[in-house]
Motif scaffolding. Structure first.
Motif, PDB file in Angstrom:
ATOM      1  N   THR A 133     -36.277 -12.170 -88.833  1.00 21.41           N
ATOM      2  CA  THR A 133     -36.770 -11.243 -89.853  1.00 21.41           C
ATOM      3  C   THR A 133     -38.001 -11.824 -90.546  1.00 21.41           C
ATOM      4  O   THR A 133     -38.220 -13.040 -90.528  1.00 21.41           O
ATOM      5  N   PRO A 134     -38.785 -10.963 -91.204  1.00 21.02           N
ATOM      6  CA  PRO A 134     -39.989 -11.463 -91.881  1.00 21.02           C
ATOM      7  C   PRO A 134     -39.681 -12.394 -93.053  1.00 21.02           C
ATOM      8  O   PRO A 134     -40.507 -13.230 -93.405  1.00 21.02           O
ATOM      9  N   ASP A 135     -38.504 -12.280 -93.631  1.00 19.12           N
ATOM     10  CA  ASP A 135     -38.167 -13.114 -94.779  1.00 19.12           C
ATOM     11  C   ASP A 135     -37.343 -14.346 -94.424  1.00 19.12           C
ATOM     12  O   ASP A 135     -36.842 -15.037 -95.304  1.00 19.12           O
ATOM     13  N   CYS A 136     -37.234 -14.653 -93.135  1.00 13.32           N
ATOM     14  CA  CYS A 136     -36.466 -15.842 -92.740  1.00 13.32           C
ATOM     15  C   CYS A 136     -37.164 -17.106 -93.250  1.00 13.32           C
ATOM     16  O   CYS A 136     -38.364 -17.106 -93.487  1.00 13.32           O
ATOM     17  N   ASP A 137     -36.395 -18.146 -93.410  1.00 15.57           N
ATOM     18  CA  ASP A 137     -36.964 -19.446 -93.766  1.00 15.57           C
ATOM     19  C   ASP A 137     -37.380 -20.115 -92.455  1.00 15.57           C
ATOM     20  O   ASP A 137     -36.543 -20.593 -91.697  1.00 15.57           O
ATOM     21  N   MET A 138     -38.668 -20.115 -92.187  1.00 17.64           N
ATOM     22  CA  MET A 138     -39.169 -20.603 -90.904  1.00 17.64           C
ATOM     23  C   MET A 138     -38.796 -22.051 -90.643  1.00 17.64           C
ATOM     24  O   MET A 138     -38.531 -22.420 -89.499  1.00 17.64           O
ATOM     25  N   SER A 139     -38.761 -22.873 -91.674  1.00 16.15           N
ATOM     26  CA  SER A 139     -38.400 -24.274 -91.465  1.00 16.15           C
ATOM     27  C   SER A 139     -36.931 -24.407 -91.081  1.00 16.15           C
ATOM     28  O   SER A 139     -36.580 -25.253 -90.259  1.00 16.15           O
ATOM     29  N   VAL A 140     -36.065 -23.568 -91.626  1.00 24.09           N
ATOM     30  CA  VAL A 140     -34.641 -23.595 -91.267  1.00 24.09           C
ATOM     31  C   VAL A 140     -34.470 -23.128 -89.826  1.00 24.09           C
ATOM     32  O   VAL A 140     -33.719 -23.730 -89.052  1.00 24.09           O
ATOM     33  N   VAL A 141     -35.173 -22.072 -89.443  1.00 23.95           N
ATOM     34  CA  VAL A 141     -35.100 -21.581 -88.063  1.00 23.95           C
ATOM     35  C   VAL A 141     -35.554 -22.674 -87.104  1.00 23.95           C
ATOM     36  O   VAL A 141     -34.872 -22.981 -86.117  1.00 23.95           O
ATOM     37  N   ALA A 142     -36.696 -23.286 -87.374  1.00 20.75           N
ATOM     38  CA  ALA A 142     -37.224 -24.338 -86.491  1.00 20.75           C
ATOM     39  C   ALA A 142     -36.282 -25.532 -86.418  1.00 20.75           C
ATOM     40  O   ALA A 142     -36.069 -26.097 -85.340  1.00 20.75           O
ATOM     41  N   TYR A 143     -35.707 -25.909 -87.528  1.00 22.30           N
ATOM     42  CA  TYR A 143     -34.769 -27.038 -87.556  1.00 22.30           C
ATOM     43  C   TYR A 143     -33.554 -26.758 -86.675  1.00 22.30           C
ATOM     44  O   TYR A 143     -33.165 -27.589 -85.849  1.00 22.30           O
ATOM     45  N   HIS A 144     -32.950 -25.584 -86.833  1.00 18.08           N
ATOM     46  CA  HIS A 144     -31.762 -25.256 -86.042  1.00 18.08           C
ATOM     47  C   HIS A 144     -32.094 -25.063 -84.563  1.00 18.08           C
ATOM     48  O   HIS A 144     -31.276 -25.376 -83.696  1.00 18.08           O
ATOM     49  N   MET A 145     -33.286 -24.565 -84.292  1.00 13.35           N
ATOM     50  CA  MET A 145     -33.711 -24.479 -82.889  1.00 13.35           C
ATOM     51  C   MET A 145     -33.826 -25.874 -82.289  1.00 13.35           C
ATOM     52  O   MET A 145     -33.402 -26.108 -81.156  1.00 13.35           O
ATOM     53  N   ALA A 146     -34.397 -26.812 -83.042  1.00 16.47           N
ATOM     54  CA  ALA A 146     -34.528 -28.190 -82.557  1.00 16.47           C
ATOM     55  C   ALA A 146     -33.156 -28.810 -82.309  1.00 16.47           C
ATOM     56  O   ALA A 146     -32.966 -29.547 -81.331  1.00 16.47           O
ATOM     57  N   LEU A 147     -32.191 -28.525 -83.179  1.00 15.73           N
ATOM     58  CA  LEU A 147     -30.826 -29.017 -82.957  1.00 15.73           C
ATOM     59  C   LEU A 147     -30.259 -28.450 -81.656  1.00 15.73           C
ATOM     60  O   LEU A 147     -29.664 -29.175 -80.859  1.00 15.73           O
ATOM     61  N   PHE A 148     -30.441 -27.151 -81.448  1.00 16.50           N
ATOM     62  CA  PHE A 148     -29.959 -26.513 -80.214  1.00 16.50           C
ATOM     63  C   PHE A 148     -30.593 -27.169 -78.998  1.00 16.50           C
ATOM     64  O   PHE A 148     -29.913 -27.519 -78.038  1.00 16.50           O
ATOM     65  N   VAL A 149     -31.908 -27.329 -79.042  1.00 12.85           N
ATOM     66  CA  VAL A 149     -32.634 -27.922 -77.919  1.00 12.85           C
ATOM     67  C   VAL A 149     -32.146 -29.343 -77.647  1.00 12.85           C
ATOM     68  O   VAL A 149     -31.927 -29.728 -76.501  1.00 12.85           O
ATOM     69  N   GLY A 150     -31.941 -30.115 -78.703  1.00 11.02           N
ATOM     70  CA  GLY A 150     -31.455 -31.481 -78.534  1.00 11.02           C
ATOM     71  C   GLY A 150     -30.082 -31.539 -77.901  1.00 11.02           C
ATOM     72  O   GLY A 150     -29.794 -32.429 -77.091  1.00 11.02           O
ATOM     73  N   ARG A 151     -29.247 -30.581 -78.242  1.00 17.72           N
ATOM     74  CA  ARG A 151     -27.884 -30.559 -77.697  1.00 17.72           C
ATOM     75  C   ARG A 151     -27.834 -29.930 -76.315  1.00 17.72           C
ATOM     76  O   ARG A 151     -26.988 -30.285 -75.504  1.00 17.72           O
TER      77      ARG A 151
END
Length: 172
Positions: A133-151
């Motif tokens: 969504t346009p109001d998402c916290d981009m840093s939170v999204v990127a952080y959780h994506m990085a966790l997913f990628v790492g796992r």
């Protein structure tokens, strides 16, 4: 949210098109990780994992998420649309990085008035794509994506990719 057949056991939630019957532990774990990503990160509309050749391996389905508060609004009608977008963005940025001698692309973000698309490299050319969504916290999204990628990176072997592809094809 739980991946189909694992986790909290809530029916009707999980990664769409990814049944666990006959799937390896690794494939079920990836499905669980995707479900966990969608459940934990506010503002996600849809998520897709795409192979290096552009095939959809895993996806979320916003219509199946009981916690979804966002009306259906993003790639039109199917997770395959998000996979196509993610694959195209991935290919474009890899080409740009080659022309600029920039090295491997780690993450791409496209901010639009009505939302954002994030693409992150997983391994061997596979990509994780998120529409938010346009109001998402981009840093939170990127952080959780990085966790997913790492796992997920070390688990996404050719055998597991094959299982996930077969599972997505069987769901169609």
């Amino acid at each position: 949210m739980s991946a189909t057949g694992t986790g909290t056991g809530r029916s009707g939630s999980g990664a769409s098109g990814t049944g666990t019957i006959g799937a390896s532990t690794e494939a079920r774990n990836l499905q669980w990780l995707l479900g966990n990503l969608v459940e934990e990160v506010p503002g996600l509309i849809s998520v897709a994992v795409v192979s290096s050749d552009g095939l959809l391996l895993l996806s979320s389905d916003p219509e199946l998420r009981p916690s979804a508060t966002v009306p259906r609004q993003g790639p039109r009608g199917s997770s395959a649309d998000l996979a196509t977008i993610v694959s195209g963005i991935g290919s474009l940025t890899v080409g740009a990085a080659r022309l600029m001698d920039g090295g491997p692309v780690k993450q791409t973000m496209v901010a639009m008035e009505e939302g954002s698309v994030f693409v992150m490299a997983i391994s061997d050319g596979s990509l994780l794509g998120v529409h938010a969504t346009p109001d998402c916290d981009m840093s939170v999204v990127a952080y959780h994506m990085a966790l997913f990628v790492g796992r997920a990176g070390h688990v996404l072997t050719p055998e597991v990719r094959s299982q996930l592809r077969q599972s997505m094809e069987a769901a169609r």
